[in-house]
Every structure is written in C-alpha cells, then in structure tokens.
Design a protein around this motif. Structure first.
Motif, PDB file in Angstrom:
ATOM      1  N   LEU A   1       0.833  -1.208   0.000  1.00 51.99           N
ATOM      2  CA  LEU A   1       0.000   0.000   0.000  1.00 51.99           C
ATOM      3  C   LEU A   1       0.864   1.252   0.000  1.00 51.99           C
ATOM      4  N   ALA A   2       1.913   1.252   0.797  1.00 55.18           N
ATOM      5  CA  ALA A   2       2.807   2.419   0.845  1.00 55.18           C
ATOM      6  C   ALA A   2       3.457   2.665  -0.510  1.00 55.18           C
ATOM      7  N   GLU A   3       3.873   1.597  -1.186  1.00 53.66           N
ATOM      8  CA  GLU A   3       4.485   1.732  -2.509  1.00 53.66           C
ATOM      9  C   GLU A   3       3.479   2.285  -3.517  1.00 53.66           C
ATOM     10  N   ALA A   4       2.248   1.766  -3.489  1.00 46.78           N
ATOM     11  CA  ALA A   4       1.218   2.229  -4.422  1.00 46.78           C
ATOM     12  C   ALA A   4       0.864   3.693  -4.162  1.00 46.78           C
ATOM     13  N   GLN A   5       0.808   4.083  -2.904  1.00 48.76           N
ATOM     14  CA  GLN A   5       0.512   5.480  -2.575  1.00 48.76           C
ATOM     15  C   GLN A   5       1.626   6.403  -3.061  1.00 48.76           C
ATOM     16  N   ALA A   6       2.883   5.943  -2.974  1.00 54.73           N
ATOM     17  CA  ALA A   6       4.007   6.745  -3.467  1.00 54.73           C
ATOM     18  C   ALA A   6       3.931   6.910  -4.984  1.00 54.73           C
ATOM     19  N   GLN A   7       3.558   5.852  -5.688  1.00 53.57           N
ATOM     20  CA  GLN A   7       3.425   5.932  -7.143  1.00 53.57           C
ATOM     21  C   GLN A   7       2.315   6.900  -7.540  1.00 53.57           C
ATOM     22  N   LEU A   8       1.197   6.844  -6.825  1.00 54.02           N
ATOM     23  CA  LEU A   8       0.099   7.761  -7.109  1.00 54.02           C
ATOM     24  C   LEU A   8       0.517   9.196  -6.835  1.00 54.02           C
ATOM     25  N   GLU A   9       1.218   9.411  -5.742  1.00 54.87           N
ATOM     26  CA  GLU A   9       1.682  10.757  -5.398  1.00 54.87           C
ATOM     27  C   GLU A   9       2.616  11.295  -6.472  1.00 54.87           C
ATOM     28  N   LYS A  10       3.445  10.411  -6.984  1.00 53.14           N
ATOM     29  CA  LYS A  10       4.378  10.815  -8.041  1.00 53.14           C
ATOM     30  C   LYS A  10       3.626  11.232  -9.307  1.00 53.14           C
ATOM     31  N   LEU A  11       2.583  10.482  -9.658  1.00 54.54           N
ATOM     32  CA  LEU A  11       1.788  10.833 -10.834  1.00 54.54           C
ATOM     33  C   LEU A  11       1.059  12.164 -10.642  1.00 54.54           C
ATOM     34  N   LEU A  12       0.528  12.365  -9.440  1.00 59.73           N
ATOM     35  CA  LEU A  12      -0.213  13.594  -9.172  1.00 59.73           C
ATOM     36  C   LEU A  12       0.694  14.823  -9.152  1.00 59.73           C
ATOM     37  N   ASN A  13       1.878  14.653  -8.608  1.00 58.14           N
ATOM     38  CA  ASN A  13       2.800  15.798  -8.491  1.00 58.14           C
ATOM     39  C   ASN A  13       3.555  16.076  -9.783  1.00 58.14           C
ATOM     40  N   GLY A  14       3.673  15.060 -10.645  1.00 57.82           N
ATOM     41  CA  GLY A  14       4.430  15.237 -11.879  1.00 57.82           C
ATOM     42  C   GLY A  14       5.929  15.246 -11.601  1.00 57.82           C
ATOM     43  N   ALA A  15       6.697  15.691 -12.641  1.00 57.88           N
ATOM     44  CA  ALA A  15       8.159  15.689 -12.517  1.00 57.88           C
ATOM     45  C   ALA A  15       8.617  16.755 -11.519  1.00 57.88           C
ATOM     46  N   MET A  60      13.615  14.464 -27.598  1.00 50.54           N
ATOM     47  CA  MET A  60      13.754  15.263 -26.373  1.00 50.54           C
ATOM     48  C   MET A  60      12.610  16.261 -26.249  1.00 50.54           C
ATOM     49  N   ALA A  61      12.178  16.831 -27.391  1.00 45.94           N
ATOM     50  CA  ALA A  61      11.062  17.774 -27.346  1.00 45.94           C
ATOM     51  C   ALA A  61       9.793  17.080 -26.865  1.00 45.94           C
ATOM     52  N   GLU A  62       9.584  15.827 -27.294  1.00 41.58           N
ATOM     53  CA  GLU A  62       8.409  15.067 -26.842  1.00 41.58           C
ATOM     54  C   GLU A  62       8.497  14.756 -25.351  1.00 41.58           C
ATOM     55  N   ARG A  63       9.726  14.456 -24.896  1.00 39.47           N
ATOM     56  CA  ARG A  63       9.906  14.172 -23.466  1.00 39.47           C
ATOM     57  C   ARG A  63       9.591  15.408 -22.630  1.00 39.47           C
ATOM     58  N   VAL A  64      10.033  16.563 -23.084  1.00 33.54           N
ATOM     59  CA  VAL A  64       9.743  17.808 -22.369  1.00 33.54           C
ATOM     60  C   VAL A  64       8.250  18.069 -22.342  1.00 33.54           C
ATOM     61  N   ALA A  65       7.576  17.794 -23.464  1.00 31.23           N
ATOM     62  CA  ALA A  65       6.129  18.002 -23.527  1.00 31.23           C
ATOM     63  C   ALA A  65       5.395  17.100 -22.549  1.00 31.23           C
ATOM     64  N   VAL A  66       5.849  15.827 -22.442  1.00 28.16           N
ATOM     65  CA  VAL A  66       5.228  14.887 -21.497  1.00 28.16           C
ATOM     66  C   VAL A  66       5.433  15.356 -20.062  1.00 28.16           C
ATOM     67  N   ILE A  67       6.657  15.799 -19.758  1.00 27.35           N
ATOM     68  CA  ILE A  67       6.955  16.268 -18.402  1.00 27.35           C
ATOM     69  C   ILE A  67       6.092  17.467 -18.054  1.00 27.35           C
ATOM     70  N   GLU A  68       5.951  18.380 -19.000  1.00 27.56           N
ATOM     71  CA  GLU A  68       5.158  19.583 -18.748  1.00 27.56           C
ATOM     72  C   GLU A  68       3.662  19.258 -18.635  1.00 27.56           C
ATOM     73  N   ALA A  69       3.202  18.289 -19.416  1.00 28.58           N
ATOM     74  CA  ALA A  69       1.768  17.952 -19.411  1.00 28.58           C
ATOM     75  C   ALA A  69       1.346  17.187 -18.169  1.00 28.58           C
ATOM     76  N   GLY A  70       2.282  16.444 -17.537  1.00 32.16           N
ATOM     77  CA  GLY A  70       1.937  15.633 -16.374  1.00 32.16           C
ATOM     78  C   GLY A  70       1.337  14.287 -16.773  1.00 32.16           C
ATOM     79  N   ALA A  71       0.890  13.522 -15.755  1.00 32.14           N
ATOM     80  CA  ALA A  71       0.376  12.174 -16.008  1.00 32.14           C
ATOM     81  C   ALA A  71      -0.985  12.219 -16.681  1.00 32.14           C
TER      82      ALA A  71
END
Length: 329
Positions: free
Chosen positions: A85-99, A159-170
């Motif tokens: 559960l702790a691992e899953a909550q960390a993954q969700l938090e990471k998705l919500l917060n983005g890079a 790299m431009a696509e990677r930047v776009a993904v980072i900026e857009a979030g999950a």
C-alpha cells in the motif's frame, strides 16, 4: 353431618390463619447470576494460545485483551500488505505531483543543447554541400555531415516530446488506474488487519474474570468455538428464579423478595422482581430435594438483588415472593 361441617369449618379457618401468617405469596428455586448474565469468551480462529493475560478474579475492562493466539503468519501478511500500500501510494503521489523541478530543468537544458548542436550540424552541412558540387569536398564528407544532421534532428524531436510529457503531467487514465490500485490495497490491508485482530481475544464487557478455562499452549478452534474464559459484571447481582406454573399469578414486576441459601443459614437477602418471562419452559434448576417435581413447567423471573448483597455466582438459592399484605406490615 353436623360434626363433618364443623371439622370443615375448622380446617378452613386454620388454613386462613396459616395463609395470613405465611409472608410469601409464592416460592421458587433459583441461581445467582452476574448483571447481564455470564459471558463465555471463545476463539474466532483456529490456533494455539500464545499467552493468557489475566487470572481468575481479575477485574477486566470492556475490550481488554484476555488471551493472544499465535499469529506470526497473519502478522507477516499485514506487514506485506502495508508495504504494498505504501508503494502504491508513493506511485500515485508521483503521478499527481508530476516531474520534480530539477527534472524539468534538466530536460529543458538537454533540449537547448540539442538545438545548439543541430544548428552547428546544419551549418556544417550547408557549407559542405556547395563544396561537394565544386569538387572541393568528397561525397563521403557530405554524407557524414548529412547523417550527423539527421541523427541530431531525431534526437531533438525525441527530447522535445519528453519535455512536452513532463510539462503535461500524467494522463487521467494513468492516475485513475493508480488510484484503483491504492484502494484495492487499502481494502486488502484492512481485511488483513481485521483477521489479525481476531487472534487477540478480548472481553466484551467490563467485569470480573469468573473462570479461566484454557492455558498457554492449548489448541483452540472456531468450528466448535473453544471457550477460553467466562466474564461477568459483579457490580450488581441477579437471581434467575423458576416459578411453578401454578404460582405465576402470585408474582409481579416490582414485587419484593427474600432470598435464602443453605450456605448462609439464618440469613435473608432482599431483592426486587425486575422482569418476568412471557413463555413457560422446562425446569433447569434442580434442588435435589425428595419432594421436588422435575417434570413441571416453570416461568423464569429475573430478580435484582439489593446493591449490598454479595453472593457467589452460580449459588443455588430459594426465593420467597413477599405477599403484598406482608410487605405492607
């Protein structure tokens, strides 16, 4: 005939005097019980008792642990589900917060570096192309410059696509899937913790441990629940009396009673009828007296003993229901 009538009148008068002298409207045998009856505590799981935490006559609080069943395997399951559960909550938090800001800056810096390299490669290709046309540069040199330019263009696009993904979030669906995993693991953890709790045997009420029936090392089961201890509330005592069906019209709620016991010769203990059952049943209290009828129907009456009365639980006693006229006297 006259003699017979005289004897009958004398017998009636004697019985009337005798009934007036008798202070009891009815009498019945009974047993002393704790307030709320005795509570038998049993195991909800199959296992071995690890330890018993109380002794007979100990005061216990409601929900206090009475015994512990060996639970190492279930405790490990709880630890595993909590970790997942702790691992899953960390993954969700990471998705919500983005890079992280550092990751964003690093990606942008790499894109800028590729832009600079691409600009230089374009200049090199543009310089070599006319030189090849005039024969001043070889075809191999031009091909090498063209290959380097194409490679940088592809790297810059990635790299431009990677930047776009980072900026857009999950993505919304990724977040929803991560939340579903968290909720599932929460349910699994709650279930595992509830199962572990069953390995701790607790008292359902505040009272006194009347009897300890199992010791550490003994096996218990929930198929035919294994009794471990008996608890009762001794703050107030009651009597469960069994009134003969021929006497039930002589008793009432609120009626005073006097209780006697062979163990306390010459002593009487007071009480009040608190509740009368609505259904007749078979006799359960046996006095062992020769005149006792064992096949009669009885009605149970619950009697609250006076607060100061202290008698052993399970003591067989005799209850006299005080007649109203005797109570007035």
């Amino acid at each position: 005939m006259k003699h017979f009538l005289a004897l009958a009148a004398l017998a009636l008068a004697f019985s009337t005097v005798q009934s007036r002298a008798d202070p009891y409207a009815a009498a019945a045998p009974g047993l002393v019980e704790p307030l709320g009856e005795e509570r038998q505590i049993a195991s909800q799981v199959i296992g071995i008792i690890d330890k018993v935490l109380v002794e007979e006559n100990d005061a216990v609080a409601a929900n206090q642990p009475i015994a512990i069943i060996v639970n190492g395997e279930q405790a490990a399951r709880v630890a595993a589900t909590r970790a997942q559960l702790a691992e899953a909550q960390a993954q969700l938090e990471k998705l919500l917060n983005g890079a992280r800001p550092e990751e964003r800056r690093e990606a942008k810096a790499l894109l800028e570096q590729l832009d600079a390299e691409l600009q230089l490669a374009q200049l090199d290709y543009d310089r070599k192309k006319p030189l090849r046309a005039s024969g001043a540069a070889s075809q191999a040199a031009l091909d090498q410059s063209s290959s380097a330019l194409g490679s940088l263009k592809m790297r810059r696009t990635a790299m431009a696509e990677r930047v776009a993904v980072i900026e857009a979030g999950a993505r919304v669906e990724d977040i929803a899937a991560a939340r579903a995993v968290v909720e599932r693991l929460k349910a699994e953890t709650t279930f595992a913790e509830a199962q572990l709790e069953k390995f701790t045997i607790r008292s359902p009420i505040a009272g006194t441990l009347l009897r300890r029936q199992r010791n550490a090392g003994e096996a218990v089961t929930n198929i035919d629940p294994t009794p471990i201890a008996i608890v009762g509330d001794l703050s107030r005592l009651r009597v469960r009396a069994e009134v003969d069906e021929t006497d039930i019209g002589r008793i009432a709620v609120g009626q005073r009673v006097e209780v006697t016991a062979d163990a306390y010769p010459g002593k009487k203990f007071g009480g009040t009828v608190a509740r009368i059952a609505q259904r007749l049943g078979a006799k359960a209290v046996q006095t062992g007296r020769p005149s006792e009828k064992v096949d009669m129907k009885v009605l149970q009456a619950m009697i609250d003993l006076d607060p100061e009365v202290r008698l052993p639980v399970g003591l067989r006693i005799d209850v006299g229901f005080v007649a109203p006229q005797a109570a007035r006297r």
